[in-house]
Design a protein around this motif. Structure first.
Motif, short mmCIF file in Angstrom:
data_model
loop_
_atom_site.label_atom_id
_atom_site.label_comp_id
_atom_site.label_asym_id
_atom_site.label_seq_id
_atom_site.Cartn_x
_atom_site.Cartn_y
_atom_site.Cartn_z
N ARG A 253 0.82 -1.21 0.00
CA ARG A 253 0.00 0.00 0.00
C ARG A 253 0.86 1.26 0.00
O ARG A 253 1.90 1.31 0.64
N ALA A 254 0.34 2.30 -0.66
CA ALA A 254 1.03 3.60 -0.67
C ALA A 254 0.85 4.32 0.66
O ALA A 254 1.44 5.37 0.89
N LEU B 176 0.32 11.27 4.69
CA LEU B 176 -0.35 12.25 3.83
C LEU B 176 -1.12 11.57 2.70
O LEU B 176 -2.20 12.02 2.32
N VAL B 177 -0.57 10.48 2.18
CA VAL B 177 -1.30 9.74 1.13
C VAL B 177 -2.64 9.26 1.68
O VAL B 177 -3.70 9.41 1.04
N GLY B 178 -2.63 8.73 2.89
CA GLY B 178 -3.88 8.27 3.52
C GLY B 178 -4.83 9.42 3.78
O GLY B 178 -6.05 9.30 3.58
N ILE B 179 -4.29 10.56 4.21
CA ILE B 179 -5.13 11.75 4.46
C ILE B 179 -5.76 12.22 3.14
O ILE B 179 -6.95 12.53 3.08
N VAL C 52 -8.75 14.64 -1.42
CA VAL C 52 -7.96 15.75 -1.96
C VAL C 52 -6.69 15.15 -2.58
O VAL C 52 -6.44 13.95 -2.49
N HIS C 53 -5.90 16.02 -3.21
CA HIS C 53 -4.70 15.51 -3.89
C HIS C 53 -3.42 16.10 -3.32
O HIS C 53 -2.33 15.67 -3.70
#
Ligand SMILES: NC(=O)c1ccc[n+]([C@@H]2O[C@H](COP(=O)([O-])OP(=O)(O)OC[C@H]3O[C@@H](n4cnc5c(N)ncnc54)[C@H](OP(=O)(O)O)[C@@H]3O)[C@@H](O)[C@H]2O)c1
Length: 228
Positions: A112-113, A205-208, A214-215
């Motif tokens: 997972r990222a 941050l990827v999970g957020i 958002v991106h």
């Protein structure tokens, strides 16, 4: 601030081309690096087309790009980090700075990222330092600056940039690269061993980004002098 040529290895990709775009827009001469010189030249042409013919930007094979500058930025996926460094380490000039943006996301091995891999040296940046030797000063930075935000040239960023490295002067050099990007604030993250923490925040941050749909979620530290 001394403006100097910046080589961006993997600058054909999302993160590298975004950083190159921002630095070129701020007047820094850029050399894009790629495994294939032609691809690098095409990426450089695309950025020049966007910014105007006066933009000082060229494209070369990664080793030639690395040799062309004392300020080299590495923007390749973690799975490609070691091979890329093997291909350029003989070309890096002693005393040069290698800015490592690599995040060892588990996605590099099919995971997972939102998770980071354990790197035996402690972090991707420490692995880079081990590979290039002490003559090259590795600085870890830009892990929380998303490619999409970088590409939106008209919009300032809204994030702090944590900069970690064992050489204080090298960190200060990278401060100039951070401050060349509107809306990005330099935060001194101390020695390179802190790259382990810095890199892992990207997975957070990827999970957020996913949960908030958002991106480009970023990071702001409070309690610091805003002039910093
Ligand atoms: N994307 C983001 O928003 C972001 C944000 C912060 C940090 N980062 C970090 O920045 C680095 C680059 O991310 P990215 O999204 O820009 O990656 P990317 O677009 O997938 O790849 C960047 C470049 O790396 C080279 N590359 C790709 N696979 C390779 C392989 N197997 N072997 C050798 N070279 C390979 C390619 O250049 P050539 O084919 O031209 O050689 C490619 O254009 C990663 O470590 C990432 O974690 C990314």
């Amino acid at each position: 601030m001394t403006i100097q040529t910046v080589a961006v290895l993997g600058g054909t990709g999302a993160e590298g081309s975004g950083l190159a775009l921002r630095w070129a827009a701020a007047g820094w001469p850029i050399v894009i690096g790629s495994r294939v010189a032609e691809r690098a030249a095409q990426a450089a042409d695309a950025l020049r087309a966007r910014l105007g013919p006066a933009t000082v930007i060229s494209g070369r094979a990664n080793p030639d790009a690395a040799a062309a500058s004392r300020l080299v930025v590495l923007t390749v996926p973690f799975a490609a980090q070691a091979d890329t460094l093997k291909s350029v380490r003989d070309a890096l000039q002693p005393g040069s700075i290698l800015v490592d943006c690599t995040v060892p996301l588990a996605a590099a091995v099919g995971g997972r990222a939102t998770r980071v891999l354990g790197v035996p040296q402690g972090s991707a940046a420490q692995q880079a330092q081990e590979m290039v030797g002490r003559e090259v000063k590795v600085v870890s930075a830009f892990h929380h600056v998303g490619a999409e935000a970088l590409a939106a040239l008209d919009a300032p960023l809204d994030t702090d940039v944590l900069v970690a490295g064992d050489d204080r002067a090298a960190r200060e050099t990278v401060r100039a690269l951070v401050e060349a990007i509107p809306g990005a604030r330099y935060v001194d993250a101390g020695p390179l061993e802190n790259a382990r923490i810095v890199e892992s925040i990207t997975a957070l941050l990827v999970g957020i980004n996913i949960r908030y749909k958002v991106h480009a979620s970023g990071l702001r530290f409070t309690g610091l002098d805003r002039r910093e």
